[in-house]
Write a protein that holds these residues in place. Structure first.
Motif, PDB file in Angstrom:
ATOM      1  N   PHE A  12       1.034  -1.089  -0.275  1.00 16.14           N
ATOM      2  CA  PHE A  12       0.251   0.174   0.051  1.00 16.14           C
ATOM      3  C   PHE A  12       0.715   1.263   0.157  1.00 16.14           C
ATOM      4  O   PHE A  12       2.383   1.261  -0.109  1.00 16.14           O
ATOM      5  N   ASP A  13      -0.244   1.999   0.047  1.00 13.09           N
ATOM      6  CA  ASP A  13       1.326   3.109  -0.185  1.00 13.09           C
ATOM      7  C   ASP A  13       0.706   4.185   0.870  1.00 13.09           C
ATOM      8  O   ASP A  13      -0.821   4.214   0.492  1.00 13.09           O
ATOM      9  N   PRO A 236      -3.466   4.352   0.471  1.00  9.42           N
ATOM     10  CA  PRO A 236      -4.702   5.474   0.977  1.00  9.42           C
ATOM     11  C   PRO A 236      -3.560   6.865   0.753  1.00  9.42           C
ATOM     12  O   PRO A 236      -4.510   7.769   1.303  1.00  9.42           O
ATOM     13  N   HIS A 237      -3.129   6.884  -0.153  1.00 15.57           N
ATOM     14  CA  HIS A 237      -1.541   7.994  -0.770  1.00 15.57           C
ATOM     15  C   HIS A 237      -3.199   8.472  -0.781  1.00 15.57           C
ATOM     16  O   HIS A 237      -4.131   8.934  -1.519  1.00 15.57           O
ATOM     17  N   TYR A 297      -8.874   9.638   4.699  1.00 17.88           N
ATOM     18  CA  TYR A 297      -7.856   8.167   5.031  1.00 17.88           C
ATOM     19  C   TYR A 297      -8.542   6.663   5.398  1.00 17.88           C
ATOM     20  O   TYR A 297      -7.911   6.009   5.621  1.00 17.88           O
ATOM     21  N   MET A 298      -9.026   6.771   6.860  1.00 21.70           N
ATOM     22  CA  MET A 298      -9.558   5.937   7.254  1.00 21.70           C
ATOM     23  C   MET A 298     -10.272   5.413   6.799  1.00 21.70           C
ATOM     24  O   MET A 298     -10.667   3.593   6.154  1.00 21.70           O
ATOM     25  N   GLY A 299     -11.107   5.917   5.879  1.00 24.73           N
ATOM     26  CA  GLY A 299     -11.465   5.100   4.744  1.00 24.73           C
ATOM     27  C   GLY A 299     -11.686   3.761   3.869  1.00 24.73           C
ATOM     28  O   GLY A 299     -11.508   3.262   3.579  1.00 24.73           O
ATOM     29  N   LEU A 300     -10.629   5.403   3.002  1.00 25.61           N
ATOM     30  CA  LEU A 300      -9.261   4.218   2.085  1.00 25.61           C
ATOM     31  C   LEU A 300      -9.132   2.660   2.422  1.00 25.61           C
ATOM     32  O   LEU A 300      -8.650   2.069   2.229  1.00 25.61           O
ATOM     33  N   ILE A 301      -8.613   2.921   4.135  1.00 30.32           N
ATOM     34  CA  ILE A 301      -7.744   1.887   4.859  1.00 30.32           C
ATOM     35  C   ILE A 301      -8.662   0.684   4.264  1.00 30.32           C
ATOM     36  O   ILE A 301      -8.785   0.193   4.200  1.00 30.32           O
ATOM     37  N   LYS A 302      -9.935   1.490   5.056  1.00 30.85           N
ATOM     38  CA  LYS A 302     -11.188  -0.153   5.167  1.00 30.85           C
ATOM     39  C   LYS A 302     -11.037  -0.454   3.777  1.00 30.85           C
ATOM     40  O   LYS A 302     -11.624  -1.671   4.165  1.00 30.85           O
ATOM     41  N   GLN A 303     -11.576   0.613   2.609  1.00 36.35           N
ATOM     42  CA  GLN A 303     -11.530  -0.254   1.949  1.00 36.35           C
ATOM     43  C   GLN A 303     -10.413  -1.113   1.225  1.00 36.35           C
ATOM     44  O   GLN A 303     -10.907  -1.971   0.941  1.00 36.35           O
TER      45      GLN A 303
END
Lengths: 555, 555
Positions: A12-13, A236-237, A297-303
């Motif tokens: 991940f980035d 999540p960049h 950011y947290m949503g991107l990680i969850k995705q």
């Protein structure tokens, strides 16, 4: 003995190590990544070699420090001749493919000089830092007054989006990385004020699910030959923005407060202060902006984690979980306002520590499943690990690969012998270097860290910074000015300098070759300091005695 | 403004700096070299980067330290991609040719990996460290039980000798480098006991006159294009033996006594002691052997100087003296028993200081003719000097070239800014490393020297050695154990370590590019830490505002 046939190398980035539930985040559940941790080894002291995409990745791909490969900033080309994991793995009969991002910049001048054509088989690999390309997508299609940042960026993905009806000259920007207001105006994800807007895209069409599908397509297309797949996600960049349902999942109750102190804000250190004063530092010092970014950011990680669920379920179904090593890591973290910083270009663990989880399907690894390790591990350890997985001997390449294979440790053996981790950053190209009036040689800094201490050295001539990692794990108290720590600082300098003097450029001759020569000796006739034939080994002396000169030259 | 069109880059091998009359030898008159010194600049503090042929030359040819190019010992290949003076000069329209020795070992594995054919135009230059070849002759055709040291060594020269009637399977050995007894037995030059025998060859057929003729042939064959000719002599390097009349020219009255002390012999330093105890150290500790070698060594130098007379007379006659820069130097010195050592693999000035004389025919250089300089100069300064002579700008290549151009200084400007000279030696392949049980990483040592001090650092963990160059110019008193010198040692370590941390691998992006980027800034659309459009520069923000999303995707 069961062995992994393949390697699925997931990166991940800009994923912080502590934003996963297996690493302790209290409000961000990442059960899919956690299940790999439960079946593998979780490394709790894994650090990258530079806190920026390009140099960090070039270290990961080459297994060498930035000080060795030289690609010290984004878009500094990796020079022709630097061998990468792709080169090593193909030597061992394992393909090495890219699906996603590398941030590689090709050394066009070096290639031209050696007559390497970018579209030849060898040239194409040099262009792509040793990978064969399933899909290159650096996830970057910004456009400014001077044009696109990356003329080849996200081209296929943009075609994909247009095929799905997302009409635009740049749907990457207008849909995947922007919201929309009620009047149909694009709310660009480049502006942090828009980070809590939902991205104007169906979730399944956004970048993370797209790359998961591309990765699965790659694996499906493989025949009987072993492969390494670098499935390299963009997120999540930034741009920080995520589609629904993820855009609405996290709110202030889920956000961890920033790790920072007023003493840090009042630092006397010109370089640390300078980074704090960059626009991104100021932006993240605003609570409203930080909250918006964390929403995304947290949503991107969850995705990302949900997509890991899709991927791992598919691997289970197809049997690939039984013959594939899985690695999950990131290229660096994100300060997110910690230490009054944004982005990643400094040396606190928020940035330089990364998640690293390795699942080895072999029976020998049963002993370590679900364990964690606090060994000092570096991203340059992955390339040698992969060499060993592919049946090679990374130790025999230790004149090239500066990391250490983690395979013995994954199978119950000892951790690599390493007395410090090194990270480097070259800020020569930044406005800060101009403000401090530093030559590029001076606008560089080094981190040296062991289990107890982290020291930061500045080539600018400013004093070092020092953190006591045991007493102050949040790295809030800079002891670089503390006279009582002079011995510690001297000891950390000894480590840094011994590292700097290492013979990293001598890549054309192995250590074993040198050692063998010591006793094999000169057997090709050179005699140095030999007075007469009695002193030479008999078979060498035999070459030079009993000869007659019977020339027919004119006298 | 008159400028040199061509460069005649003359290198001798193993020529001590103080064995020329212009550098003060009381009994060895070298009037021809002296006449170039009288018309040029004589550098009195010129040091090489490693006291061994191969690594020293690779530094000279690349303009880079051994720690940067990695070819740390003889026959360690110079890796593909390292640019050499040939590459730089051809970029500027100047040919760069070899007549003689380089000690280059080709990086066959690196070439194979990149698909470079050794017989292609580009490949051939990579094989020959960037030179086009008039004649490659490393002057080495020893043969041992495992075959020839250099399968391609001296082939043309051997053919030449055979054509002249010197019958043998290896006339290089049997005539050029051996004497003969009354019974026709070859007295091999490999045995030092034979060094005072005359070589069994007509003087005109020996290696030094042969290479002079080959150099003149090269220059004669040049048309209108500017050229750099590396006329690279083999001598006075061993085998120590010389034909008449030179074999009879020098005797005990001409020999300088060895520079050595009983304190040195009793050193407690295991590495220094280990080098003393090598066979060559013991051989040169014998006065009878040292005298035999000096007979040949001084004769060989006298022959070299006489050949310089032949060459320079011819250059005068043909007008080349008016348009050609002439450089005279060596790749290292020779201990000749000084400090109880033979050969060159340690760091006293007998080994690491070399003659360096540069004649610049241009008018601007009139101001410096016949002068000497005590500036700290290194062999890596030649490549950037040549770049400047060829009309380039060496300073713009300072991310690749680690030396400094001497051209400004030759024309009355300042000497290069340099606060220390660095020399390195890798003894990983030697029996000494085995005896001391050292890993190759540990069997390395560094010299750091300024005008006042010379310190030697050992990676083996042994204490440093230190010499006070002002009070003890003969370097007889090792102060490395002297507690009173702790501050000096710390200061020299600071210099060494700052050097070790330099960014020498970042050769694909210039310093100017980094500096330009600081203010030119990001103009390709990346926005970091920008909260809203008011914070972005107007023309970048313009790319991201006022956009409409009008997609036709299914809902």
């Amino acid at each position: 003995m069961a062995k992994p046939r393949n390697i699925l190398f997931i990166m991940f980035d800009q994923l912080r190590w502590d934003y996963l539930s297996c690493y302790g985040h209290p409000h961000l559940e990442t059960p899919n990544i956690d299940r790999i941790a439960a079946r593998g080894v979780r490394f709790d002291n894994a650090r990258i070699q530079s806190p920026l995409c390009g140099p960090s990745r070039m270290s990961t791909y080459t297994g060498r420090y930035v000080h060795s490969h030289g690609a010290s900033w984004n878009n500094v080309p990796l020079k022709v001749g630097e061998r990468t994991m792709g080169d090593h793995l193909r030597d061992l009969g394992m393909g090495c493919w890219l699906v996603g991002k590398t941030h590689m910049a090709a050394d066009a001048e070096g290639m031209r000089r050696l007559g390497l054509e970018p579209d030849s088989k060898i040239g194409a690999r040099v262009v792509e830092c040793g990978f064969d390309i399933w899909e290159r997508d650096d996830g970057m299609r910004p456009e400014g007054p001077d044009g696109f940042y990356d003329p080849g960026g996200a081209l296929k993905y943009n075609d994909y989006l247009r095929g799905k009806g997302y009409e635009s000259d740049n749907p990457w920007h207008d849909y995947a990385n922007s919201g929309i207001d009620d009047d149909g105006n694009v709310l660009s994800g480049w502006f942090l004020q828009n980070s809590d807007s939902p991205a104007n895209i169906r979730e399944e069409d956004s970048e993370t699910p797209y790359l998961t599908r591309r990765g699965i397509e790659f694996i499906k297309a493989q025949g009987d030959e072993p492969w390494c797949c670098h499935l390299s996600y963009i997120k999540p960049h930034w741009p920080y923005i995520v589609p629904e349902p993820y855009a609405s999942m996290y709110g202030p109750a889920d956000f961890l407060p920033p790790v920072r102190s007023s003493a840090e804000r009042e630092t006397d250190h010109p370089v640390f202060k300078g980074f704090q004063n960059a626009p991104v530092g100021k932006a993240f010092a605003r609570d409203d902006i930080r909250d918006k970014v964390l929403t995304a950011y947290m949503g991107l990680i969850k995705q990302c984690d949900d997509q890991m669920g899709v991927l791992f379920d598919w691997l289970e179904e197809t049997g690939r979980m039984e013959d594939t090593m899985i690695v999950i890591t990131s290229d660096h973290g994100d300060f997110l306002g910690d230490h009054w910083l944004g982005e990643k270009t400094f040396f606190h663990d928020a940035s330089v520590k990364v998640p690293m989880i390795i699942y080895d399907p072999s029976e020998e690894a049963d002993a370590t499943r679900g364990t964690s390790s606090d060994a000092l591990v570096e991203c340059i350890d992955l390339a040698p690990t992969f060499v060993d997985v592919a049946g090679g001997d990374a130790a025999a390449l230790d004149h090239i690969l500066e990391g250490h294979s983690l395979l013995p440790m994954l199978r119950g053996g000892p951790a690599p012998a390493r007395d410090c981790s090194i990270c480097e950053y070259d800020y020569s190209a930044t406005p800060l270097a101009a403000r401090l009036d530093l030559h590029p040689d001076q606008s560089r800094m080094f981190m040296v860290a062991d289990h107890n201490w982290k020291m930061i050295h500045f080539e600018s001539g400013h004093r070092p910074m020092l953190f006591d990692l045991q007493a102050d794990p949040d790295e809030l108290t800079d002891l670089g000015n503390d006279a009582a720590q002079a011995d510690t600082i001297a000891r950390m300098y000894d480590k840094l300098n011994a590292w700097a003097r290492r013979p990293s450029a001598r890549t054309t001759m192995s250590n074993a070759s040198f050692i063998k020569y010591r006793t094999a000796g000169p057997r090709t006739g050179v005699l140095i300091g030999v007075v007469d034939a009695t002193e030479a080994s008999n078979d060498t002396a035999a070459k030079y005695i009993g000869r007659k000169a019977t020339d027919k030259r004119e006298r």
